[in-house]
Design a protein around this motif. Structure first.
Motif, PDB file in Angstrom:
ATOM      1  N   ASP A  97      47.914  69.573  53.946  1.00 13.99           N
ATOM      2  CA  ASP A  97      48.162  68.972  55.386  1.00 13.99           C
ATOM      3  C   ASP A  97      49.362  68.435  55.905  1.00 13.99           C
ATOM      4  O   ASP A  97      49.664  68.494  57.080  1.00 13.99           O
ATOM      5  CB  ASP A  97      46.961  67.682  55.281  1.00 13.99           C
ATOM      6  CG  ASP A  97      45.654  68.020  55.528  1.00 13.99           C
ATOM      7  OD1 ASP A  97      45.308  69.006  55.496  1.00 13.99           O
ATOM      8  OD2 ASP A  97      44.993  66.979  54.957  1.00 13.99           O
ATOM      9  N   ALA A  98      50.337  67.912  54.818  1.00 12.99           N
ATOM     10  CA  ALA A  98      51.707  67.769  55.274  1.00 12.99           C
ATOM     11  C   ALA A  98      52.674  68.840  55.496  1.00 12.99           C
ATOM     12  O   ALA A  98      53.392  68.690  56.277  1.00 12.99           O
ATOM     13  CB  ALA A  98      52.248  66.794  54.462  1.00 12.99           C
ATOM     14  N   ALA A  99      52.518  70.018  54.837  1.00 17.41           N
ATOM     15  CA  ALA A  99      53.289  70.961  54.623  1.00 17.41           C
ATOM     16  C   ALA A  99      53.104  72.346  55.643  1.00 17.41           C
ATOM     17  O   ALA A  99      53.897  72.934  56.101  1.00 17.41           O
ATOM     18  CB  ALA A  99      53.402  71.667  53.216  1.00 17.41           C
ATOM     19  N   VAL A 100      51.711  72.309  55.911  1.00 17.51           N
ATOM     20  CA  VAL A 100      51.327  73.468  56.806  1.00 17.51           C
ATOM     21  C   VAL A 100      50.830  73.082  58.170  1.00 17.51           C
ATOM     22  O   VAL A 100      49.822  72.334  58.324  1.00 17.51           O
ATOM     23  CB  VAL A 100      50.072  74.170  55.878  1.00 17.51           C
ATOM     24  CG1 VAL A 100      49.437  75.372  56.603  1.00 17.51           C
ATOM     25  CG2 VAL A 100      50.420  74.713  54.729  1.00 17.51           C
ATOM     26  N   LEU A 101      51.550  73.387  59.029  1.00 16.00           N
ATOM     27  CA  LEU A 101      51.383  73.157  60.369  1.00 16.00           C
ATOM     28  C   LEU A 101      50.884  71.904  60.724  1.00 16.00           C
ATOM     29  O   LEU A 101      49.635  71.887  61.288  1.00 16.00           O
ATOM     30  CB  LEU A 101      50.687  74.298  61.175  1.00 16.00           C
ATOM     31  CG  LEU A 101      51.149  75.759  61.029  1.00 16.00           C
ATOM     32  CD1 LEU A 101      50.239  76.811  61.512  1.00 16.00           C
ATOM     33  CD2 LEU A 101      52.425  75.797  61.977  1.00 16.00           C
ATOM     34  N   PRO A 102      51.693  70.749  60.306  1.00 15.52           N
ATOM     35  CA  PRO A 102      51.091  69.337  60.641  1.00 15.52           C
ATOM     36  C   PRO A 102      50.818  68.878  62.030  1.00 15.52           C
ATOM     37  O   PRO A 102      49.748  68.252  62.068  1.00 15.52           O
ATOM     38  CB  PRO A 102      51.870  68.499  59.896  1.00 15.52           C
ATOM     39  CG  PRO A 102      53.174  69.389  59.872  1.00 15.52           C
ATOM     40  CD  PRO A 102      52.807  70.758  59.596  1.00 15.52           C
ATOM     41  N   HIS A 103      51.343  69.727  62.785  1.00 14.42           N
ATOM     42  CA  HIS A 103      51.081  69.559  64.284  1.00 14.42           C
ATOM     43  C   HIS A 103      50.118  70.163  65.023  1.00 14.42           C
ATOM     44  O   HIS A 103      49.420  69.806  65.862  1.00 14.42           O
ATOM     45  CB  HIS A 103      52.268  69.784  65.165  1.00 14.42           C
ATOM     46  CG  HIS A 103      52.447  71.501  64.972  1.00 14.42           C
ATOM     47  ND1 HIS A 103      53.350  71.970  64.003  1.00 14.42           N
ATOM     48  CD2 HIS A 103      52.437  72.383  65.686  1.00 14.42           C
ATOM     49  CE1 HIS A 103      53.402  73.171  64.026  1.00 14.42           C
ATOM     50  NE2 HIS A 103      52.873  73.585  64.898  1.00 14.42           N
TER      51      HIS A 103
END
Length: 159
Positions: free
Chosen positions: A50-56
């Motif tokens: 969740d933090a590393a892969v496209l968090p936006h």
């Protein structure tokens, strides 16, 4: 704790379905893996994704596909290796780990890829991060049952 309970339920159901006498030590090995390794590593892994892969844009198709690829190509093989090693060490036969890995890793990954990509697509696309591990643990009961029926009942894993 949900992984512990899931391991107990999955293996317990496998033992019932197979008609074998209930083996508490076997059941506790499967449950303990969930408590000590499966649950904590899954929790950390999902938070990392969740933090590393496209968090936006965490639920976008691109993010979901990237998470699925990472999960199935990196985490799944490592989690299964850890399971095999844990079970063999818990049985007191760590010397069998390499044999079990050579014999069972590829078929286990193939079964994994039949179940978990769709399950995780639903999780990554539609569930909030705090609900994913509970959801995965519910599916994990069936997965643990499969592992137990495949390996324990054939005498190739555990027992």
């Amino acid at each position: 704790m949900t992984c512990f309970v899931g391991g107990m339920l999955g293996d317990g159901l496998a033992q019932i379905v197979s008609g074998e006498p209930f083996d508490l030590a076997r059941n506790m090995r499967m449950a303990s893996y969930g408590l000590l390794i499966g649950g904590p590593s899954g929790h950390v892994w999902h938070r990392f994704l969740d933090a590393a892969v496209l968090p936006h844009a965490p639920k976008s198709t691109r993010a979901v596909l990237a998470k699925l690829a990472a999960d199935q190509l990196a985490f799944a093989p490592l989690a299964n290796l850890a399971l095999f090693a844990f079970i063999e060490c818990a049985k007191g036969t760590p010397q069998h780990t390499l044999f079990v890995v050579q014999e069972k890793l590829w078929p286990t990954l193939q079964a994994n890829w039949a179940l978990w990509p769709l399950a995780n697509w639903i999780a990554f696309r539609y569930l909030s991060g705090d609900m994913r591990i509970l959801y995965a643990n519910c599916i994990g009961v069936a997965w643990c049952m499969y592992l137990s029926l495949t390996f324990y009942s054939q005498g190739k894993f555990g027992a």
